[in-house]
Design a protein around this motif. Structure first.
Motif, mmCIF file in Angstrom:
data_model
loop_
_atom_site.group_PDB
_atom_site.id
_atom_site.type_symbol
_atom_site.label_atom_id
_atom_site.label_comp_id
_atom_site.label_asym_id
_atom_site.label_seq_id
_atom_site.Cartn_x
_atom_site.Cartn_y
_atom_site.Cartn_z
ATOM 1 N N MET A 91 0.840 -1.189 0.000
ATOM 2 C CA MET A 91 0.000 0.000 0.000
ATOM 3 C C MET A 91 0.879 1.245 0.000
ATOM 4 N N THR A 92 0.357 2.328 -0.525
ATOM 5 C CA THR A 92 1.101 3.577 -0.520
ATOM 6 C C THR A 92 1.150 4.167 0.891
ATOM 7 N N VAL A 93 1.982 5.190 1.045
ATOM 8 C CA VAL A 93 2.047 5.913 2.317
ATOM 9 C C VAL A 93 0.660 6.428 2.696
ATOM 10 N N MET A 94 -0.045 7.033 1.761
ATOM 11 C CA MET A 94 -1.373 7.571 2.039
ATOM 12 C C MET A 94 -2.351 6.472 2.442
ATOM 13 N N GLU A 95 -2.278 5.352 1.768
ATOM 14 C CA GLU A 95 -3.186 4.239 2.097
ATOM 15 C C GLU A 95 -2.880 3.687 3.484
ATOM 16 N N ASN A 96 -1.599 3.624 3.851
ATOM 17 C CA ASN A 96 -1.231 3.197 5.200
ATOM 18 C C ASN A 96 -1.792 4.153 6.249
ATOM 19 N N LEU A 97 -1.661 5.436 5.989
ATOM 20 C CA LEU A 97 -2.181 6.423 6.931
ATOM 21 C C LEU A 97 -3.701 6.321 7.044
ATOM 22 N N GLU A 98 -4.344 6.097 5.927
ATOM 23 C CA GLU A 98 -5.802 5.959 5.953
ATOM 24 C C GLU A 98 -6.220 4.744 6.771
ATOM 25 N N MET A 99 -5.448 3.677 6.712
ATOM 26 C CA MET A 99 -5.750 2.488 7.506
ATOM 27 C C MET A 99 -5.694 2.792 8.998
ATOM 28 N N GLY A 100 -4.833 3.735 9.380
ATOM 29 C CA GLY A 100 -4.754 4.120 10.787
ATOM 30 C C GLY A 100 -6.004 4.810 11.287
ATOM 31 N N PHE A 121 6.717 14.575 9.952
ATOM 32 C CA PHE A 121 7.607 13.791 9.091
ATOM 33 C C PHE A 121 7.490 14.287 7.640
ATOM 34 N N PRO A 122 8.154 15.397 7.303
ATOM 35 C CA PRO A 122 8.040 15.966 5.951
ATOM 36 C C PRO A 122 8.413 14.992 4.836
ATOM 37 N N ILE A 123 9.312 14.062 5.119
ATOM 38 C CA ILE A 123 9.721 13.105 4.084
ATOM 39 C C ILE A 123 8.541 12.258 3.629
ATOM 40 N N LEU A 124 7.564 12.016 4.521
ATOM 41 C CA LEU A 124 6.399 11.213 4.138
ATOM 42 C C LEU A 124 5.518 11.958 3.143
ATOM 43 N N ALA A 125 5.492 13.274 3.236
ATOM 44 C CA ALA A 125 4.734 14.063 2.257
ATOM 45 C C ALA A 125 5.340 13.888 0.862
ATOM 46 N N LEU A 131 5.012 3.169 -2.526
ATOM 47 C CA LEU A 131 4.650 1.971 -1.777
ATOM 48 C C LEU A 131 5.476 1.903 -0.500
ATOM 49 N N ALA A 132 4.819 1.558 0.603
ATOM 50 C CA ALA A 132 5.497 1.552 1.904
ATOM 51 C C ALA A 132 6.664 0.574 1.937
ATOM 52 N N GLY A 133 6.550 -0.511 1.183
ATOM 53 C CA GLY A 133 7.622 -1.505 1.183
ATOM 54 C C GLY A 133 8.901 -1.022 0.542
ATOM 55 N N ARG A 147 0.819 6.487 11.186
ATOM 56 C CA ARG A 147 -0.403 5.686 11.075
ATOM 57 C C ARG A 147 -1.097 5.564 12.429
ATOM 58 N N ALA A 148 -0.311 5.357 13.491
ATOM 59 C CA ALA A 148 -0.890 5.263 14.837
ATOM 60 C C ALA A 148 -1.544 6.574 15.256
ATOM 61 N N LEU A 149 -0.989 7.694 14.813
ATOM 62 C CA LEU A 149 -1.543 9.002 15.168
ATOM 63 C C LEU A 149 -2.844 9.311 14.440
ATOM 64 N N MET A 150 -3.119 8.613 13.336
ATOM 65 C CA MET A 150 -4.306 8.914 12.536
ATOM 66 C C MET A 150 -5.614 8.591 13.256
ATOM 67 N N SER A 151 -5.556 7.802 14.311
ATOM 68 C CA SER A 151 -6.779 7.528 15.078
ATOM 69 C C SER A 151 -7.021 8.587 16.150
ATOM 70 N N ARG A 152 -6.154 9.594 16.181
ATOM 71 C CA ARG A 152 -6.222 10.648 17.204
ATOM 72 C C ARG A 152 -6.194 10.068 18.625
#
Length: 234
Positions: A91-100, A121-125, A131-133, A147-152
């Motif tokens: 999954m992409t970085v964005m998709e990983n974050l969305e999963m969080g 983490f500016p590098i993630l932008a 792809l995360a892999g 990703r853990a922070l995306m659940s607030r």
């Protein structure tokens, strides 16, 4: 905020936790240090519902959560960043974050949370469609925390966030942990680098073979002779 009383966990005939007690107050960074196999990861996995307790209680904001399923625990405000990053590699970085954010119903507010992660983490932008892999180890660790922070979360469980990172990236991760805490997130931190963990923590616990053997302020533990010899390389 979190109260653990007489918590025990066993895997078959092996007792991983043997009646531990812990308290975490709102706004703290609390670190849990100990040798490999001491029970640290099991403690976090039990808090987050991935492992069920054999005995004892876990109370979060006065509510018993020991028998809740992991998604319900996330909804109540606890997020777990596991050891080994465990990003979704295809999954992409964005998709990983969305999963969080999969437990959240306020989808219209996700944009500001993506931006919050990118501010940390500016590098993630820059890598958002990658792809995360294909990310480096350090970038994957940043993604796992993001990703853990995306659940607030109100309580963030971090398991070995600096493991395998180069020294300059390790320092960056610890800086971010402090920033997250200053913004109001309580943190329970497992960290192989005991000195760094105790340097940024308010309090700490030392775990040995399933027991809590020592606890106290981070400053006191830094100067404890047993801790210095066993975990600080002195």
């Amino acid at each position: 905020m979190l109260s653990i009383n007489n918590l025990s966990v066993h895997y078959g005939k092996i007792w991983a936790l043997k009646g531990i007690d812990m308290e975490i107050s709102q706004g703290e960074i609390v670190c849990l240090i100990g040798a490999n196999g001491a029970g640290k990861t099991t403690t976090l996995r039990t808090i987050s519902g991935l492992v069920k307790p054999t005995d004892g209680t876990i109370r979060y904001k006065g509510m018993s959560i020991g028998n809740l399923e992991p998604p319900d625990i996330v909804r109540h405000g606890i997020s777990h960043c596991p050891e080994g990053r465990q990003v979704f590699p295809r999954m992409t970085v964005m998709e990983n974050l969305e999963m969080g954010a999969y437990t959240r119903k306020d989808r219209h507010k996700l944009t500001e949370d993506y931006q919050r992660v990118f501010d940390y983490f500016p590098i993630l932008a820059e890598r958002r469609w990658q792809l995360a892999g294909t990310l480096s180890g350090g970038e994957q660790q940043m993604l796992a925390i993001g990703r853990a922070l995306m659940s607030r979360p109100q309580l963030l469980l971090l398991d070995e966030p600096s493991l395998g990172l180069a020294p300059f990236l390790m320092e960056k991760i610890f800086e971010i942990i402090q920033m997250i805490n200053k913004e109001g997130v309580t943190i329970l931190l497992i960290e192989q680098n005991a000195y760094q963990a105790l340097t940024i923590a308010h309090r700490g616990y030392v775990m040995e073979t399933g027991y809590i053997s020592l606890s106290g302020s981070a400053k006191d533990l830094l100067h404890n002779e047993h801790v210095k010899k066993a975990y600080l390389g002195e």
